[in-house]
Write an enzyme that holds these catalytic residues in place. Structure first.
Site, PDB file in Angstrom:
ATOM      1  N   ARG A  79      -1.947  21.756 -14.689  1.00  0.00           N
ATOM      2  CA  ARG A  79      -0.947  20.725 -14.943  1.00  0.00           C
ATOM      3  C   ARG A  79      -1.207  19.985 -16.255  1.00  0.00           C
ATOM      4  O   ARG A  79      -0.287  19.435 -16.860  1.00  0.00           O
ATOM      5  CB  ARG A  79      -0.893  19.726 -13.778  1.00  0.00           C
ATOM      6  CG  ARG A  79       0.197  18.665 -13.969  1.00  0.00           C
ATOM      7  CD  ARG A  79       0.480  17.851 -12.740  1.00  0.00           C
ATOM      8  NE  ARG A  79       1.489  16.837 -13.014  1.00  0.00           N
ATOM      9  CZ  ARG A  79       2.061  16.057 -12.107  1.00  0.00           C
ATOM     10  NH1 ARG A  79       1.722  16.179 -10.830  1.00  0.00           N
ATOM     11  NH2 ARG A  79       2.969  15.182 -12.451  1.00  0.00           N
ATOM     12  N   LYS A  94       3.848  11.556 -10.718  1.00  0.00           N
ATOM     13  CA  LYS A  94       3.050  10.678 -11.573  1.00  0.00           C
ATOM     14  C   LYS A  94       3.872   9.437 -11.927  1.00  0.00           C
ATOM     15  O   LYS A  94       4.982   9.555 -12.455  1.00  0.00           O
ATOM     16  CB  LYS A  94       2.623  11.411 -12.848  1.00  0.00           C
ATOM     17  CG  LYS A  94       1.500  12.392 -12.635  1.00  0.00           C
ATOM     18  CD  LYS A  94       1.242  13.271 -13.845  1.00  0.00           C
ATOM     19  CE  LYS A  94       0.736  12.517 -15.025  1.00  0.00           C
ATOM     20  NZ  LYS A  94       0.332  13.431 -16.137  1.00  0.00           N
ATOM     21  N   LYS A 108       8.480  22.802 -14.696  1.00  0.00           N
ATOM     22  CA  LYS A 108       7.711  21.646 -14.218  1.00  0.00           C
ATOM     23  C   LYS A 108       7.357  21.808 -12.740  1.00  0.00           C
ATOM     24  O   LYS A 108       6.214  21.574 -12.329  1.00  0.00           O
ATOM     25  CB  LYS A 108       8.527  20.358 -14.438  1.00  0.00           C
ATOM     26  CG  LYS A 108       7.845  19.065 -13.976  1.00  0.00           C
ATOM     27  CD  LYS A 108       6.732  18.647 -14.897  1.00  0.00           C
ATOM     28  CE  LYS A 108       6.081  17.336 -14.461  1.00  0.00           C
ATOM     29  NZ  LYS A 108       6.797  16.144 -14.906  1.00  0.00           N
ATOM     30  N   GLU A 163      -3.397  17.300 -11.219  1.00  0.00           N
ATOM     31  CA  GLU A 163      -3.794  17.498 -12.617  1.00  0.00           C
ATOM     32  C   GLU A 163      -5.294  17.754 -12.764  1.00  0.00           C
ATOM     33  O   GLU A 163      -5.980  17.119 -13.566  1.00  0.00           O
ATOM     34  CB  GLU A 163      -3.376  16.304 -13.482  1.00  0.00           C
ATOM     35  CG  GLU A 163      -3.264  16.652 -14.951  1.00  0.00           C
ATOM     36  CD  GLU A 163      -2.593  15.569 -15.790  1.00  0.00           C
ATOM     37  OE1 GLU A 163      -3.015  15.393 -16.928  1.00  0.00           O
ATOM     38  OE2 GLU A 163      -1.659  14.925 -15.293  1.00  0.00           O
ATOM     39  N   HIS A 219       1.636   9.660 -27.459  1.00  0.00           N
ATOM     40  CA  HIS A 219       1.326   8.376 -26.838  1.00  0.00           C
ATOM     41  C   HIS A 219       0.564   7.470 -27.796  1.00  0.00           C
ATOM     42  O   HIS A 219       0.783   6.252 -27.822  1.00  0.00           O
ATOM     43  CB  HIS A 219       0.521   8.592 -25.558  1.00  0.00           C
ATOM     44  CG  HIS A 219       1.336   9.077 -24.412  1.00  0.00           C
ATOM     45  ND1 HIS A 219       0.791   9.397 -23.194  1.00  0.00           N
ATOM     46  CD2 HIS A 219       2.671   9.285 -24.276  1.00  0.00           C
ATOM     47  CE1 HIS A 219       1.743   9.793 -22.366  1.00  0.00           C
ATOM     48  NE2 HIS A 219       2.894   9.734 -23.014  1.00  0.00           N
ATOM     49  N   ASN A 260       0.903  18.143 -20.867  1.00  0.00           N
ATOM     50  CA  ASN A 260       0.640  17.051 -21.808  1.00  0.00           C
ATOM     51  C   ASN A 260       0.680  17.506 -23.264  1.00  0.00           C
ATOM     52  O   ASN A 260       0.303  16.738 -24.160  1.00  0.00           O
ATOM     53  CB  ASN A 260      -0.723  16.420 -21.505  1.00  0.00           C
ATOM     54  CG  ASN A 260      -0.713  15.643 -20.207  1.00  0.00           C
ATOM     55  OD1 ASN A 260       0.123  14.775 -19.995  1.00  0.00           O
ATOM     56  ND2 ASN A 260      -1.643  15.968 -19.314  1.00  0.00           N
ATOM     57  N   HIS A 276       1.550  15.066 -26.057  1.00  0.00           N
ATOM     58  CA  HIS A 276       1.525  13.708 -25.530  1.00  0.00           C
ATOM     59  C   HIS A 276       0.318  12.892 -25.982  1.00  0.00           C
ATOM     60  O   HIS A 276       0.418  11.673 -26.123  1.00  0.00           O
ATOM     61  CB  HIS A 276       1.609  13.731 -24.006  1.00  0.00           C
ATOM     62  CG  HIS A 276       2.983  14.028 -23.493  1.00  0.00           C
ATOM     63  ND1 HIS A 276       3.631  15.213 -23.766  1.00  0.00           N
ATOM     64  CD2 HIS A 276       3.844  13.305 -22.735  1.00  0.00           C
ATOM     65  CE1 HIS A 276       4.832  15.196 -23.193  1.00  0.00           C
ATOM     66  NE2 HIS A 276       4.979  14.050 -22.567  1.00  0.00           N
ATOM     67  N   ARG A 286       0.810  -1.234   0.000  1.00  0.00           N
ATOM     68  CA  ARG A 286       0.000   0.000   0.000  1.00  0.00           C
ATOM     69  C   ARG A 286       0.840   1.280   0.000  1.00  0.00           C
ATOM     70  O   ARG A 286       0.353   2.348   0.343  1.00  0.00           O
ATOM     71  CB  ARG A 286      -0.984   0.018   1.173  1.00  0.00           C
ATOM     72  CG  ARG A 286      -2.052  -1.065   1.087  1.00  0.00           C
ATOM     73  CD  ARG A 286      -3.178  -0.797   2.055  1.00  0.00           C
ATOM     74  NE  ARG A 286      -4.230  -1.787   1.907  1.00  0.00           N
ATOM     75  CZ  ARG A 286      -4.300  -2.923   2.604  1.00  0.00           C
ATOM     76  NH1 ARG A 286      -3.367  -3.207   3.501  1.00  0.00           N
ATOM     77  NH2 ARG A 286      -5.286  -3.764   2.418  1.00  0.00           N
ATOM     78  N   GLU A 290      10.985  17.251 -24.321  1.00  0.00           N
ATOM     79  CA  GLU A 290      10.223  17.671 -23.146  1.00  0.00           C
ATOM     80  C   GLU A 290      10.602  19.093 -22.727  1.00  0.00           C
ATOM     81  O   GLU A 290       9.744  19.880 -22.324  1.00  0.00           O
ATOM     82  CB  GLU A 290      10.460  16.700 -21.984  1.00  0.00           C
ATOM     83  CG  GLU A 290       9.935  15.289 -22.211  1.00  0.00           C
ATOM     84  CD  GLU A 290       8.420  15.186 -22.149  1.00  0.00           C
ATOM     85  OE1 GLU A 290       7.741  16.203 -21.924  1.00  0.00           O
ATOM     86  OE2 GLU A 290       7.906  14.064 -22.323  1.00  0.00           O
ATOM     87  N   HIS A 346      10.179   7.960 -27.000  1.00  0.00           N
ATOM     88  CA  HIS A 346       9.205   8.857 -26.382  1.00  0.00           C
ATOM     89  C   HIS A 346       9.421  10.292 -26.855  1.00  0.00           C
ATOM     90  O   HIS A 346       8.464  10.999 -27.199  1.00  0.00           O
ATOM     91  CB  HIS A 346       9.313   8.787 -24.861  1.00  0.00           C
ATOM     92  CG  HIS A 346       8.397   9.750 -24.161  1.00  0.00           C
ATOM     93  ND1 HIS A 346       7.027   9.629 -24.198  1.00  0.00           N
ATOM     94  CD2 HIS A 346       8.656  10.869 -23.436  1.00  0.00           C
ATOM     95  CE1 HIS A 346       6.476  10.627 -23.517  1.00  0.00           C
ATOM     96  NE2 HIS A 346       7.445  11.386 -23.048  1.00  0.00           N
TER      97      HIS A 346
END
Length: 364
Positions: free
Chosen positions: A243, A145, A229, A239, A254, A247, A250, A123, A187, A267
């Site tokens: 935030r 993230k 960032k 997000e 992606h 993306n 992306h 956990r 990025e 990437h």
């Protein structure tokens, strides 16, 4: 910390944590007693090549701790539930418990995989990100993230699991292959495009120095880019709003990575092509001028980043975008540049507009 040039930027999230820039791998062990709870057992998750380069330096400072290494193969495909299960079995074999500290030593894949493992093992256990690539240092190690992939899409299974700290040693960039540098540059340029027009100009004027790996210029690049960032994450850790701007490129990128099964496109290359597709879409919607679209494309070209991906099926790529995590109520949520240094969250892009943007980058 002995280095006279190290800096600390604090992420002002629900639980604040520091991003250290310009520290050394050898000094991390001396920092650990400053953590709120005592550290006794450490799991270092990394690739063998990264361990060969930097494992010895990191271990120099960890002599007071019980340390075990969990080695995973390289590649985006390793961000899987199968690999997560194997890590869990290995960790239990080493006697890991809820007090164990996980150190993610590597680039974006390791940061995501080790971070997700830390978020779900018993956990949740403590995590320190030690990014060794440009992409990880300016982007993926910051913000909490973490995720693994699913056949339906990239990073579908994930969590928010902020690290105790981000520990950045700039010297790890010295041996980085240029293909890996490109991942981080994509990025960093994205950060400039959404929030820092001065940084965008820096990238335009420092092409030769960056390509020649001028240490001072690289330090400035990493510091300014990671600061973007940190600032955005500090305003919106989960997000829910701003935030989402991170993306940019992306949703397209992606989809391309997933469609190509993470082979033949890195990437950073996916993000670069995604930025161009988003710029074309923004141009069609009147958010950005044709001259600004060309300026973006030229900057990416200057660093050897791709701006086109011939031979792909636009309908298949559009279908891949259906699984994007940002979508809401069946609507595709896209981040689009609004000039240089600003971006918007667009909720009204039609499939025809998106297909037209794909056609732009497929036709070149």
């Amino acid at each position: 910390m002995n280095s006279p040039e190290w800096q600390k930027i604090e992420v002002l999230a629900d639980r604040k944590y520091p991003v250290y820039l310009g520290t050394s791998l050898e000094e991390l062990g001396a920092y650990l007693p400053a953590l709120p709870e005592k550290v006794e057992h450490i799991l270092i998750i990394s690739h063998q090549k990264v361990l060969d380069l930097y494992g010895g330096r990191l271990m120099k400072g960890l002599g007071d701790y019980r340390v075990n290494l969990l080695v995973v193969p390289a590649g985006e495909a390793e961000k899987s539930l199968e690999r997560l299960s194997q890590l869990t079995t290995a960790a239990l074999g080493y006697g890991a418990d809820r007090k164990t500290l996980v150190i993610a030593l590597g680039g974006g894949v390791i940061g995501d995989l080790a971070g997700f493992f830390a978020s779900v093992f018993m956990r949740g256990v403590r995590l320190i990100q030690v990014p060794t690539t440009l992409l990880a240092q300016v982007d993926s190690s910051i913000g909490g993230k973490v995720a693994v992939n699913h056949p339906a899409g990239k990073n579908i299974l994930g969590a928010f699991h902020p690290p105790q700290a981000v520990w950045t040693d700039f010297t790890t960039l010295e041996s980085l292959p240029w293909l890996e540098v490109e991942n981080g540059l994509a990025e960093s340029i994205k950060h400039a495009l959404i929030a820092d027009p001065g940084l965008f100009n820096f990238f335009e004027t420092q092409v030769d120095s960056i390509k020649q790996r001028d240490p001072l210029i690289w330090r400035t690049m990493v510091t300014r880019s990671s600061s973007v960032k940190v600032k955005i994450v500090s305003q919106d850790e989960r997000e829910q709003g701003i935030r989402g701007l991170l993306n940019l490129g992306h949703s397209f990128g992606h989809a391309l990575e997933t469609e190509m099964n993470y082979r033949g496109v890195t990437h950073g290359q996916g993000v670069s092509i995604g930025i161009v597709a988003a710029a074309h879409l923004a141009g069609a919607k009147g958010f950005i001028s044709l001259a600004e679209v060309e300026r973006i494309k030229q900057l990416l070209r200057n660093y050897g980043l791709p701006i086109a991906i011939p031979g792909q099926n636009p309908q298949a790529l559009l279908q891949r975008m259906q699984a994007d995590k940002k979508n809401q109520g069946g609507r595709k949520i896209l981040i689009l540049p609004q000039g240089i240094g600003n971006a918007v969250i667009s909720q009204d892009c039609t499939d025809n507009e998106i297909l037209a943007a794909w056609q732009q980058v497929i036709s070149g």
